[in-house]
Design a protein around this motif. Structure first.
Motif, PDB file in Angstrom:
ATOM      1  N   GLU A 205       1.448   4.828  10.615  1.00 12.91           N
ATOM      2  CA  GLU A 205       0.012   4.515  10.537  1.00 12.91           C
ATOM      3  C   GLU A 205      -0.886   5.390  11.402  1.00 12.91           C
ATOM      4  O   GLU A 205      -2.097   5.252  11.331  1.00 12.91           O
ATOM      5  CB  GLU A 205      -0.248   3.040  10.854  1.00 12.91           C
ATOM      6  CG  GLU A 205       0.461   2.079   9.897  1.00 12.91           C
ATOM      7  CD  GLU A 205       0.007   0.652  10.071  1.00 12.91           C
ATOM      8  OE1 GLU A 205       0.152   0.098  11.174  1.00 12.91           O
ATOM      9  OE2 GLU A 205      -0.529   0.095   9.102  1.00 12.91           O
ATOM     10  N   TYR A 208      -3.783   7.541   9.682  1.00 15.91           N
ATOM     11  CA  TYR A 208      -5.134   7.082   9.352  1.00 15.91           C
ATOM     12  C   TYR A 208      -6.175   7.634  10.311  1.00 15.91           C
ATOM     13  O   TYR A 208      -7.361   7.669  10.008  1.00 15.91           O
ATOM     14  CB  TYR A 208      -5.171   5.559   9.337  1.00 15.91           C
ATOM     15  CG  TYR A 208      -4.170   4.966   8.381  1.00 15.91           C
ATOM     16  CD1 TYR A 208      -4.251   5.233   7.023  1.00 15.91           C
ATOM     17  CD2 TYR A 208      -3.120   4.181   8.831  1.00 15.91           C
ATOM     18  CE1 TYR A 208      -3.323   4.721   6.137  1.00 15.91           C
ATOM     19  CE2 TYR A 208      -2.185   3.663   7.956  1.00 15.91           C
ATOM     20  CZ  TYR A 208      -2.288   3.934   6.610  1.00 15.91           C
ATOM     21  OH  TYR A 208      -1.364   3.423   5.740  1.00 15.91           O
ATOM     22  N   THR A 230       3.169   5.829   3.137  1.00 17.28           N
ATOM     23  CA  THR A 230       2.221   4.765   3.468  1.00 17.28           C
ATOM     24  C   THR A 230       2.987   3.484   3.775  1.00 17.28           C
ATOM     25  O   THR A 230       4.139   3.323   3.369  1.00 17.28           O
ATOM     26  CB  THR A 230       1.248   4.499   2.308  1.00 17.28           C
ATOM     27  OG1 THR A 230       1.981   3.961   1.189  1.00 17.28           O
ATOM     28  CG2 THR A 230       0.530   5.774   1.895  1.00 17.28           C
ATOM     29  N   LYS A 246      -7.914   1.857   6.053  1.00 21.75           N
ATOM     30  CA  LYS A 246      -6.768   2.751   6.126  1.00 21.75           C
ATOM     31  C   LYS A 246      -6.606   3.593   4.869  1.00 21.75           C
ATOM     32  O   LYS A 246      -6.411   4.811   4.941  1.00 21.75           O
ATOM     33  CB  LYS A 246      -5.503   1.928   6.379  1.00 21.75           C
ATOM     34  CG  LYS A 246      -5.412   1.431   7.796  1.00 21.75           C
ATOM     35  CD  LYS A 246      -4.312   0.418   8.047  1.00 21.75           C
ATOM     36  CE  LYS A 246      -3.129   0.548   7.192  1.00 21.75           C
ATOM     37  NZ  LYS A 246      -2.055  -0.402   7.582  1.00 21.75           N
ATOM     38  N   TYR A 247      -6.708   2.956   3.710  1.00 18.00           N
ATOM     39  CA  TYR A 247      -6.490   3.708   2.481  1.00 18.00           C
ATOM     40  C   TYR A 247      -7.653   4.640   2.159  1.00 18.00           C
ATOM     41  O   TYR A 247      -7.477   5.654   1.501  1.00 18.00           O
ATOM     42  CB  TYR A 247      -6.185   2.752   1.329  1.00 18.00           C
ATOM     43  CG  TYR A 247      -4.802   2.194   1.467  1.00 18.00           C
ATOM     44  CD1 TYR A 247      -3.694   3.014   1.306  1.00 18.00           C
ATOM     45  CD2 TYR A 247      -4.598   0.876   1.825  1.00 18.00           C
ATOM     46  CE1 TYR A 247      -2.411   2.527   1.480  1.00 18.00           C
ATOM     47  CE2 TYR A 247      -3.323   0.371   1.998  1.00 18.00           C
ATOM     48  CZ  TYR A 247      -2.235   1.198   1.827  1.00 18.00           C
ATOM     49  OH  TYR A 247      -0.968   0.722   2.015  1.00 18.00           O
ATOM     50  N   GLN A 249      -8.998   6.425   4.391  1.00 27.45           N
ATOM     51  CA  GLN A 249      -8.706   7.625   5.168  1.00 27.45           C
ATOM     52  C   GLN A 249      -7.749   8.538   4.396  1.00 27.45           C
ATOM     53  O   GLN A 249      -7.906   9.752   4.391  1.00 27.45           O
ATOM     54  CB  GLN A 249      -8.099   7.256   6.537  1.00 27.45           C
ATOM     55  CG  GLN A 249      -8.883   6.242   7.346  1.00 27.45           C
ATOM     56  CD  GLN A 249     -10.382   6.460   7.298  1.00 27.45           C
ATOM     57  OE1 GLN A 249     -10.884   7.528   7.612  1.00 27.45           O
ATOM     58  NE2 GLN A 249     -11.110   5.417   6.900  1.00 27.45           N
TER      59      GLN A 249
END
Length: 296
Positions: A205, A208, A230, A246-247, A249
């Protein structure tokens, strides 16, 4: 004569009716495929925040993220090959599954050139199969992982290891790990003016933060291909805003012009139980290339 004409008329009427019913049935099948067990109509599906890789808006739901993952765009690369990987026994009961492999596009212009290619691999831990595969291919390979001291490499020829992590700023974090941006790492290693043929990101993570920084500092202009894993730890209502952030990014890569050529579930992981009315995999392997190099 009149009887024959009426029979002909009714025959055509039956044919047209059957054809119309077939069109309606086909439409319903396509519609049901698109909505994937949701209660929306096809018209509502068309109005969703994105159809495949159009981005993630504030109104996106968990199923939109699932669809975004499903879109693999395999036609974007004519010669895709997986490097590395190992058989993971016991991740899913009674199954042997592949893990740790990464997709590379070997099309002309975008492919790493053996003997003259540079690979950065962030997140090594106890699996260096990808790094070994890229060395055997003929690349200079640098591995990065702040959580270990020295990886247990099995081959005589070792890749160059750095106890450094990747993130969006330079610092020593709460774990005592040295963390740097990609631009800072390239400067540290004397690669400021080098082309990075491939970057692997498996950094739990931290991507991100790292990806927006890579775009903002312009270092993405020197990258040919990027692959990352991911992590879908949760899709609970309380975590939604966190996951949208997050997604978004990751999607910035595509917004910036990078072209996805692979997306697939990491088969060594179990499924999540609930995402709307669906289940989905815990992790995805995704890969993109920079069209700046592909279309020369």
């Amino acid at each position: 004569m009149l009887l024959r004409e009426s029979r002909g008329f009714f025959s055509w009427l039956v044919i047209l009716t059957v054809a119309w019913l077939e069109i309606i049935i086909l439409w319903k099948i396509l519609c049901s495929e698109n909505i994937k067990n949701e209660s929306d109509s096809c018209e509502q599906v068309k109005k969703r925040p994105f159809g495949h890789s159009g981005g993630l808006s504030d109104s996106a739901g968990p199923l939109d993220i699932v669809r975004w993952h499903y879109w693999n765009n395999l036609g974007a690369c004519k010669n895709m090959r997986f490097f590395g990987g190992w058989i993971w026994r016991g991740a899913v009961k009674y199954q042997e599954l592949m893990d740790g492999h990464k997709a590379l596009c070997l099309d002309e212009n975008i492919r790493p050139v053996p003997g003259n290619c540079l690979v950065y691999s962030f997140g090594v831990k106890n699996d260096w199969s990808f790094e070994n595969a890229m060395m055997n291919y003929g690349c200079e390979v640098h591995g990065f992982d702040p959580s270990i001291d020295v990886p247990k490499q099995t081959e005589e020829r070792q890749f160059i290891f750095h106890k450094i992590g990747l993130q969006g700023k330079d610092e020593v974090n709460a774990n005592g790990w040295q963390m740097k941006t990609l631009r800072s790492i390239m400067k540290l290693l004397g690669h400021e003016n080098r082309i990075l043929d491939f970057i692997k990101l498996d950094i739990e993570e931290s991507e991100y933060e790292a990806i927006p920084n890579m775009i903002e500092t312009g270092v993405t202009e020197q990258i040919k291909q990027i692959a990352l894993e991911t992590h879908n730890f949760s899709m609970d209502e309380k975590d939604r805003q966190r996951y949208y952030y997050k997604y978004k990014q990751i999607w910035k890569l595509e917004k910036h012009g990078f072209i996805r050529f692979n997306s697939q579930a990491a088969m060594g992981t179990d499924r999540l139980n609930k995402i709307g009315n669906m289940s989905d995999f815990y992790c995805y392997e995704m890969a993109w290339y920079n069209p700046k190099f592909y279309f020369v």
